[in-house]
Design a protein around this motif. Structure first.
Motif, PDB file in Angstrom:
ATOM      1  N   ARG A  26       0.868  -1.187   0.000  1.00  0.00           N
ATOM      2  CA  ARG A  26       0.000   0.000   0.000  1.00  0.00           C
ATOM      3  C   ARG A  26       0.895   1.223   0.000  1.00  0.00           C
ATOM      4  N   ILE A  27       0.593   2.158  -0.853  1.00  0.00           N
ATOM      5  CA  ILE A  27       1.406   3.364  -0.985  1.00  0.00           C
ATOM      6  C   ILE A  27       0.521   4.578  -0.752  1.00  0.00           C
ATOM      7  N   THR A  28       0.975   5.462   0.101  1.00  0.00           N
ATOM      8  CA  THR A  28       0.277   6.725   0.321  1.00  0.00           C
ATOM      9  C   THR A  28       0.908   7.782  -0.572  1.00  0.00           C
ATOM     10  N   THR A  29       0.092   8.552  -1.253  1.00  0.00           N
ATOM     11  CA  THR A  29       0.587   9.570  -2.178  1.00  0.00           C
ATOM     12  C   THR A  29       0.043  10.943  -1.782  1.00  0.00           C
ATOM     13  N   PRO A  30       0.582  12.013  -2.344  1.00  0.00           N
ATOM     14  CA  PRO A  30       0.013  13.348  -2.082  1.00  0.00           C
ATOM     15  C   PRO A  30      -1.428  13.481  -2.550  1.00  0.00           C
ATOM     16  N   PHE A  31      -1.901  12.501  -3.316  1.00  0.00           N
ATOM     17  CA  PHE A  31      -3.261  12.535  -3.855  1.00  0.00           C
ATOM     18  C   PHE A  31      -4.136  11.440  -3.245  1.00  0.00           C
ATOM     19  N   GLY A  32      -3.734  10.971  -2.079  1.00  0.00           N
ATOM     20  CA  GLY A  32      -4.515   9.962  -1.383  1.00  0.00           C
ATOM     21  C   GLY A  32      -4.082   8.551  -1.728  1.00  0.00           C
ATOM     22  N   GLU A  33      -4.968   7.602  -1.444  1.00  0.00           N
ATOM     23  CA  GLU A  33      -4.675   6.190  -1.665  1.00  0.00           C
ATOM     24  C   GLU A  33      -4.994   5.791  -3.114  1.00  0.00           C
ATOM     25  N   PRO A  34      -4.202   4.892  -3.686  1.00  0.00           N
ATOM     26  CA  PRO A  34      -4.550   4.323  -4.998  1.00  0.00           C
ATOM     27  C   PRO A  34      -5.850   3.521  -4.929  1.00  0.00           C
ATOM     28  N   SER A  35      -6.278   3.026  -6.058  1.00  0.00           N
ATOM     29  CA  SER A  35      -7.545   2.304  -6.148  1.00  0.00           C
ATOM     30  C   SER A  35      -7.618   1.106  -5.217  1.00  0.00           C
ATOM     31  N   ASP A  36      -6.484   0.455  -4.974  1.00  0.00           N
ATOM     32  CA  ASP A  36      -6.448  -0.746  -4.142  1.00  0.00           C
ATOM     33  C   ASP A  36      -4.994  -1.051  -3.815  1.00  0.00           C
ATOM     34  N   THR A  37      -4.807  -2.130  -3.067  1.00  0.00           N
ATOM     35  CA  THR A  37      -3.459  -2.627  -2.825  1.00  0.00           C
ATOM     36  C   THR A  37      -2.800  -2.985  -4.156  1.00  0.00           C
ATOM     37  N   ILE A  38      -1.509  -2.685  -4.274  1.00  0.00           N
ATOM     38  CA  ILE A  38      -0.769  -3.012  -5.483  1.00  0.00           C
ATOM     39  C   ILE A  38      -0.088  -4.361  -5.288  1.00  0.00           C
ATOM     40  N   THR A  39      -0.292  -5.257  -6.238  1.00  0.00           N
ATOM     41  CA  THR A  39       0.341  -6.574  -6.207  1.00  0.00           C
ATOM     42  C   THR A  39       1.600  -6.527  -7.044  1.00  0.00           C
ATOM     43  N   ILE A  40       2.725  -6.882  -6.440  1.00  0.00           N
ATOM     44  CA  ILE A  40       4.001  -6.922  -7.150  1.00  0.00           C
ATOM     45  C   ILE A  40       4.467  -8.368  -7.224  1.00  0.00           C
ATOM     46  N   GLY A  41       4.827  -8.796  -8.406  1.00  0.00           N
ATOM     47  CA  GLY A  41       5.295 -10.163  -8.585  1.00  0.00           C
ATOM     48  C   GLY A  41       6.181 -10.274  -9.805  1.00  0.00           C
ATOM     49  N   THR A  42       6.737 -11.446  -9.998  1.00  0.00           N
ATOM     50  CA  THR A  42       7.653 -11.691 -11.112  1.00  0.00           C
ATOM     51  C   THR A  42       6.979 -12.579 -12.140  1.00  0.00           C
ATOM     52  N   LEU A  43       7.085 -12.188 -13.399  1.00  0.00           N
ATOM     53  CA  LEU A  43       6.576 -12.977 -14.514  1.00  0.00           C
ATOM     54  C   LEU A  43       7.638 -12.978 -15.596  1.00  0.00           C
ATOM     55  N   GLN A  44       8.137 -14.149 -15.927  1.00  0.00           N
ATOM     56  CA  GLN A  44       9.189 -14.306 -16.939  1.00  0.00           C
ATOM     57  C   GLN A  44      10.380 -13.406 -16.632  1.00  0.00           C
ATOM     58  N   GLY A  45      10.719 -13.311 -15.368  1.00  0.00           N
ATOM     59  CA  GLY A  45      11.898 -12.563 -14.946  1.00  0.00           C
ATOM     60  C   GLY A  45      11.704 -11.071 -14.777  1.00  0.00           C
ATOM     61  N   LEU A  46      10.524 -10.568 -15.076  1.00  0.00           N
ATOM     62  CA  LEU A  46      10.259  -9.131 -14.981  1.00  0.00           C
ATOM     63  C   LEU A  46       9.368  -8.850 -13.779  1.00  0.00           C
ATOM     64  N   ARG A  47       9.710  -7.827 -13.024  1.00  0.00           N
ATOM     65  CA  ARG A  47       8.886  -7.436 -11.885  1.00  0.00           C
ATOM     66  C   ARG A  47       7.733  -6.570 -12.385  1.00  0.00           C
ATOM     67  N   ILE A  48       6.531  -6.970 -12.002  1.00  0.00           N
ATOM     68  CA  ILE A  48       5.308  -6.330 -12.485  1.00  0.00           C
ATOM     69  C   ILE A  48       4.509  -5.816 -11.303  1.00  0.00           C
ATOM     70  N   ALA A  49       3.985  -4.598 -11.430  1.00  0.00           N
ATOM     71  CA  ALA A  49       3.088  -4.020 -10.430  1.00  0.00           C
ATOM     72  C   ALA A  49       1.691  -3.999 -11.022  1.00  0.00           C
ATOM     73  N   PHE A  50       0.776  -4.747 -10.404  1.00  0.00           N
ATOM     74  CA  PHE A  50      -0.586  -4.839 -10.904  1.00  0.00           C
ATOM     75  C   PHE A  50      -1.531  -4.077  -9.990  1.00  0.00           C
ATOM     76  N   LEU A  51      -2.358  -3.215 -10.587  1.00  0.00           N
ATOM     77  CA  LEU A  51      -3.304  -2.413  -9.828  1.00  0.00           C
ATOM     78  C   LEU A  51      -4.662  -2.454 -10.506  1.00  0.00           C
ATOM     79  N   PRO A  52      -5.697  -2.999  -9.849  1.00  0.00           N
ATOM     80  CA  PRO A  52      -7.034  -2.974 -10.442  1.00  0.00           C
ATOM     81  C   PRO A  52      -7.612  -1.563 -10.376  1.00  0.00           C
ATOM     82  N   ARG A  53      -7.851  -0.980 -11.527  1.00  0.00           N
ATOM     83  CA  ARG A  53      -8.253   0.420 -11.624  1.00  0.00           C
ATOM     84  C   ARG A  53      -9.498   0.735 -10.794  1.00  0.00           C
ATOM     85  N   HIS A  54     -10.466  -0.142 -10.838  1.00  0.00           N
ATOM     86  CA  HIS A  54     -11.729   0.098 -10.138  1.00  0.00           C
ATOM     87  C   HIS A  54     -11.758  -0.503  -8.734  1.00  0.00           C
ATOM     88  N   GLY A  55     -10.634  -1.102  -8.300  1.00  0.00           N
ATOM     89  CA  GLY A  55     -10.604  -1.816  -7.039  1.00  0.00           C
ATOM     90  C   GLY A  55     -11.033  -3.263  -7.233  1.00  0.00           C
TER      91      GLY A  55
END
Length: 291
Positions: A26-55
């Protein structure tokens, strides 16, 4: 915690499949909270941050998606590329439901959304938007979508409406007369904010319906959209998997990462220290705090 690719999941895409080494932040920003918790994981060696826009529970309407917080959070995680997965309607006979479109232009018809990180304070910033999507990322996304199997349209103009209601028939015919290709509710202000955040940005648009203009097709409804999205989610996941090896081959010569370099109009001495500190994530390399 860092990631290179950010994925904004739209209606029907609330999680990323096959991620390894998963952690949630969870990241706090100057503009409040993002839509939801951000999921970070690895896929084919690349780190990906996934965020569901609508929650994850789809609790944010298009007008209330905290887009500034979303893009700030992705930038804070070190993301360089952002792919937005979006459900859209078709305004063209040849663009059929279940097709994919990788738009190259966008028209903004929203009326009540913040359009800039710098609306309330900060320097005056005018970023260029003549080409609203990163040309390198968009080209790679086209190749990935073709490899994934669905019918792909390599360009198109995305008309973004405010919503949350769908169009009237008169509006739908008007947009067709404007030669728009697809219609949705989420491209803006994402396009604007991605450019201000100096992120490479592209949209993977999943066609679910013919809006309300087509006389031989059922008018768009939530049930129609969700049914078609469920058919298309796996193809969208395949596209993202196909995209990853192509990212490593991008030349990195696009202008996205320096979009603010000549866009800040306010004289440096007129930008207060507290504003520089607050916006250091975006402005730090142009307006350092110590100067």
């Amino acid at each position: 915690m860092e990631a290179q690719l950010g994925v904004l999941g739209g209606s029907g895409l609330y999680r990323m499949a096959d991620l390894e080494d998963v952690e949630e932040v969870r990241i706090t920003t100057p503009f409040g909270e993002p839509s939801d918790t951000i999921t970070i994981g690895t896929l084919q060696g690349l780190r990906i941050a996934f965020l569901p826009r609508h929650g994850r529970a789809h609790q944010h309407s298009p007008s209330r998606v905290p887009a500034r917080a979303n893009f700030w959070a992705l930038k804070a995680l070190g993301v360089r590329w952002v792919v937005s997965v979006s459900a859209v309607g078709s305004l063209r006979e040849e663009v059929r439901p279940l097709d994919f479109v990788i738009p190259d232009q966008v028209v903004d018809r929203t009326v009540r959304r913040p359009r800039s990180f710098f609306d309330e304070e900060g320097p005056v910033v005018h970023v260029p938007l003549d080409e609203p999507f990163c040309p390198e990322l968009r080209a790679a996304l086209v190749q990935a979508a073709i490899a994934a199997g669905p019918r792909v349209h390599e360009r198109g103009t995305y008309l973004c409406i405010e919503g949350p209601q769908f169009s009237t028939k008169a509006e739908s015919h008007l947009y067709r007369s404007w030669e728009m290709d697809i219609i949705g509710m989420t491209a803006m202000p994402e396009v604007r904010l991605a450019r201000e955040a100096e992120l490479c940005f592209a949209i993977l648009a999943l066609v679910t319906d013919y809006d309300v203009w087509h006389t031989a097709e059922e008018p768009v409804s939530v049930s129609v959209v969700l049914e078609r999205l469920h058919q298309n989610v796996e193809a969208a996941q395949r596209t993202l998997r196909e995209l990853i090896p192509r990212l490593e081959q991008l030349p990195g010569t696009c202008a996205c990462s320096s979009a603010l370099q000549n866009a800040i109009v306010t004289r440096p001495e007129a930008v207060p220290r507290d504003v520089r500190e607050r916006y250091a994530l975006l402005l730090g390399k142009y307006l350092p705090v110590e100067s």
